[in-house]
Scaffold this active site. Structure first.
Site, PDB file in Angstrom:
ATOM      1  N   TYR A  94      28.865 -26.340  -6.462  1.00 52.14           N
ATOM      2  CA  TYR A  94      28.710 -27.209  -7.637  1.00 52.14           C
ATOM      3  C   TYR A  94      28.075 -26.465  -8.811  1.00 52.14           C
ATOM      4  O   TYR A  94      27.359 -27.065  -9.622  1.00 52.14           O
ATOM      5  CB  TYR A  94      27.859 -28.437  -7.286  1.00 52.14           C
ATOM      6  CG  TYR A  94      28.587 -29.496  -6.475  1.00 52.14           C
ATOM      7  CD1 TYR A  94      29.862 -29.947  -6.834  1.00 52.14           C
ATOM      8  CD2 TYR A  94      27.994 -30.073  -5.355  1.00 52.14           C
ATOM      9  CE1 TYR A  94      30.522 -30.929  -6.096  1.00 52.14           C
ATOM     10  CE2 TYR A  94      28.650 -31.070  -4.613  1.00 52.14           C
ATOM     11  CZ  TYR A  94      29.911 -31.485  -4.993  1.00 52.14           C
ATOM     12  OH  TYR A  94      30.562 -32.473  -4.279  1.00 52.14           O
ATOM     13  N   LYS A 116      31.955 -36.497   2.853  1.00 48.86           N
ATOM     14  CA  LYS A 116      30.542 -36.347   2.487  1.00 48.86           C
ATOM     15  C   LYS A 116      29.654 -37.163   3.448  1.00 48.86           C
ATOM     16  O   LYS A 116      30.169 -38.000   4.210  1.00 48.86           O
ATOM     17  CB  LYS A 116      30.359 -36.806   1.034  1.00 48.86           C
ATOM     18  CG  LYS A 116      31.102 -35.920   0.022  1.00 48.86           C
ATOM     19  CD  LYS A 116      30.953 -36.477  -1.388  1.00 48.86           C
ATOM     20  CE  LYS A 116      31.583 -35.578  -2.427  1.00 48.86           C
ATOM     21  NZ  LYS A 116      31.440 -36.116  -3.794  1.00 48.86           N
ATOM     22  N   ASN A 154      30.595 -41.269  -3.346  1.00 48.80           N
ATOM     23  CA  ASN A 154      32.059 -41.451  -3.410  1.00 48.80           C
ATOM     24  C   ASN A 154      32.819 -40.839  -2.231  1.00 48.80           C
ATOM     25  O   ASN A 154      34.006 -40.545  -2.316  1.00 48.80           O
ATOM     26  CB  ASN A 154      32.605 -40.979  -4.760  1.00 48.80           C
ATOM     27  CG  ASN A 154      32.321 -39.519  -5.024  1.00 48.80           C
ATOM     28  OD1 ASN A 154      31.784 -38.830  -4.158  1.00 48.80           O
ATOM     29  ND2 ASN A 154      32.696 -39.037  -6.190  1.00 48.80           N
ATOM     30  N   GLU A 197      36.836 -22.290  -3.069  1.00 51.16           N
ATOM     31  CA  GLU A 197      36.044 -23.188  -2.219  1.00 51.16           C
ATOM     32  C   GLU A 197      36.316 -22.914  -0.738  1.00 51.16           C
ATOM     33  O   GLU A 197      35.396 -22.911   0.084  1.00 51.16           O
ATOM     34  CB  GLU A 197      36.359 -24.646  -2.561  1.00 51.16           C
ATOM     35  CG  GLU A 197      35.799 -25.054  -3.918  1.00 51.16           C
ATOM     36  CD  GLU A 197      36.174 -26.476  -4.321  1.00 51.16           C
ATOM     37  OE1 GLU A 197      36.898 -27.154  -3.552  1.00 51.16           O
ATOM     38  OE2 GLU A 197      35.749 -26.912  -5.407  1.00 51.16           O
ATOM     39  N   HIS A 244      35.115 -35.127  -0.948  1.00 55.49           N
ATOM     40  CA  HIS A 244      35.372 -34.074  -1.933  1.00 55.49           C
ATOM     41  C   HIS A 244      36.806 -33.582  -1.767  1.00 55.49           C
ATOM     42  O   HIS A 244      37.297 -33.448  -0.650  1.00 55.49           O
ATOM     43  CB  HIS A 244      34.422 -32.881  -1.729  1.00 55.49           C
ATOM     44  CG  HIS A 244      34.863 -31.673  -2.499  1.00 55.49           C
ATOM     45  ND1 HIS A 244      34.613 -31.525  -3.845  1.00 55.49           N
ATOM     46  CD2 HIS A 244      35.601 -30.585  -2.130  1.00 55.49           C
ATOM     47  CE1 HIS A 244      35.154 -30.389  -4.269  1.00 55.49           C
ATOM     48  NE2 HIS A 244      35.765 -29.803  -3.248  1.00 55.49           N
TER      49      HIS A 244
HETATM   50  P1  IDP Z   1      35.075 -34.719  -8.233  1.00 49.96           P
HETATM   51  O1  IDP Z   1      34.274 -34.815  -6.944  1.00 49.96           O
HETATM   52  O2  IDP Z   1      35.986 -35.889  -8.417  1.00 49.96           O
HETATM   53  O3  IDP Z   1      35.793 -33.392  -8.375  1.00 49.96           O
HETATM   54  P2  IDP Z   1      33.082 -33.731 -10.125  1.00 49.96           P
HETATM   55  O4  IDP Z   1      33.030 -34.033 -11.584  1.00 49.96           O
HETATM   56  O5  IDP Z   1      33.472 -32.357  -9.701  1.00 49.96           O
HETATM   57  O6  IDP Z   1      34.021 -34.818  -9.443  1.00 49.96           O
HETATM   58  O7  IDP Z   1      31.647 -34.072  -9.544  1.00 49.96           O
HETATM   59  C1  IDP Z   1      31.269 -33.660  -8.246  1.00 49.96           C
HETATM   60  C2  IDP Z   1      30.494 -34.766  -7.596  1.00 49.96           C
HETATM   61  O8  IDP Z   1      29.271 -34.982  -8.298  1.00 49.96           O
HETATM   62  C3  IDP Z   1      31.164 -36.124  -7.588  1.00 49.96           C
HETATM   63  O9  IDP Z   1      32.144 -36.264  -6.571  1.00 49.96           O
HETATM   64  C4  IDP Z   1      29.995 -37.044  -7.376  1.00 49.96           C
HETATM   65  O10 IDP Z   1      29.572 -37.009  -6.007  1.00 49.96           O
HETATM   66  C5  IDP Z   1      28.921 -36.359  -8.203  1.00 49.96           C
HETATM   67  N1  IDP Z   1      28.838 -36.925  -9.551  1.00 49.96           N
HETATM   68  C6  IDP Z   1      29.674 -36.659 -10.606  1.00 49.96           C
HETATM   69  N2  IDP Z   1      29.304 -37.367 -11.694  1.00 49.96           N
HETATM   70  C7  IDP Z   1      28.218 -38.082 -11.327  1.00 49.96           C
HETATM   71  C8  IDP Z   1      27.354 -39.022 -12.022  1.00 49.96           C
HETATM   72  O11 IDP Z   1      27.537 -39.328 -13.194  1.00 49.96           O
HETATM   73  N3  IDP Z   1      26.334 -39.552 -11.289  1.00 49.96           N
HETATM   74  C9  IDP Z   1      26.093 -39.247  -9.992  1.00 49.96           C
HETATM   75  N4  IDP Z   1      26.872 -38.367  -9.308  1.00 49.96           N
HETATM   76  C10 IDP Z   1      27.916 -37.794  -9.962  1.00 49.96           C
HETATM   77 MG    MG Z   2      35.118 -31.468  -8.710  1.00 54.14          MG
END
Ligand code: IDP
Ligand code: MG
Length: 192
Positions: A91, A51, A154, A168, A157
């Site tokens: 997303y 990212k 984080n 994807e 992805h």
């Molecule tokens: P993942 O990336 O581990 O699969 P997902 O639940 O699919 O997690 O969420 C996609 C992305 O959305 C996360 O990697 C993160 O960047 C963002 N995200 C998820 N939950 C939150 C939150 O509570 N606050 C801010 N960003 C979030």
């Molecule tokens: Mg995800």
């Protein structure tokens, strides 16, 4: 050897079976995704994306190294600015979340490095390499656990199921951008 009543043993073994097929368990969801896919085995593929925060922080090399060291094979790689249109599909399940607008802003704030990695169980293993969505929950040794602090930044992805990975990859890559090749060390990694 101790003798147990047969009905007791039957009860225990059916409980063990139930534990293994709980519909809500991640194992069940992963197994069913894999069974319904036709790219199981060593040809399984996943989408990995560094990212914008990971790119700005010069983490691309270290992230690629973790997948290479594990033995996975790179079959697609490109740097791009992701459009809001692509992200809205990628997303789509999160579009009602309060953080969705800031997620779009973050993901379009700079270049992303998208990759397709191939190998046995690569979807599941990648999620283990990457660590929990919330870096505070991600153990040291995982990419998120080592390189990030907050869920909103984080770093990486990784697709979360085999079916999801196929969708994807089709969204992010043209077929012509993916390389079919057999790595020379294949026989050191697999017996088949
Ligand atoms: P993942 O990336 O581990 O699969 P997902 O639940 O699919 O997690 O969420 C996609 C992305 O959305 C996360 O990697 C993160 O960047 C963002 N995200 C998820 N939950 C939150 C939150 O509570 N606050 C801010 N960003 C979030
Ligand atoms: Mg995800």
């Amino acid at each position: 050897m101790a003798l147990f009543p047969r009905c007791l043993l039957r009860g225990v073994s059916s409980q063990i079976r139930n534990l293994n097929v709980m519909p809500s368990s991640p194992k069940f969801m992963y197994e069913s995704a894999r069974c319904s896919s036709n790219t199981s085995g060593v040809r399984e593929r996943t989408l990995i994306a560094v990212k914008p925060d990971g790119v700005h922080r010069r983490l691309i090399g270290q992230i690629i190294q973790r997948f290479e060291k594990r033995g996975f094979q790179l079959v697609g790689l490109k740097m791009l600015r992701v459009s809001e249109e692509l992200l809205s599909q990628h997303y789509s399940s999160l579009c009602k979340k309060a953080f969705y607008p800031s997620l779009l802003h973050y993901m379009t704030s700079g270049p992303v490095v998208a990759m397709v990695w191939e190998g046995h169980n690569v979807v599941r293993s990648s999620r283990m390499l990457v660590g929990d969505t919330n870096p505070a929950e991600a153990p040291s040794g995982t990419i998120r656990g080592d390189f990030s602090i907050h869920i909103s930044r984080n770093v990486i992805h990784a697709s979360d199921s085999v079916d999801g990975a196929q969708k994807e990859i089709a969204l992010w890559f043209q077929n012509s951008e993916l390389m079919e090749w057999k790595c020379c060390d294949h026989d050191n990694l697999y017996q088949f």
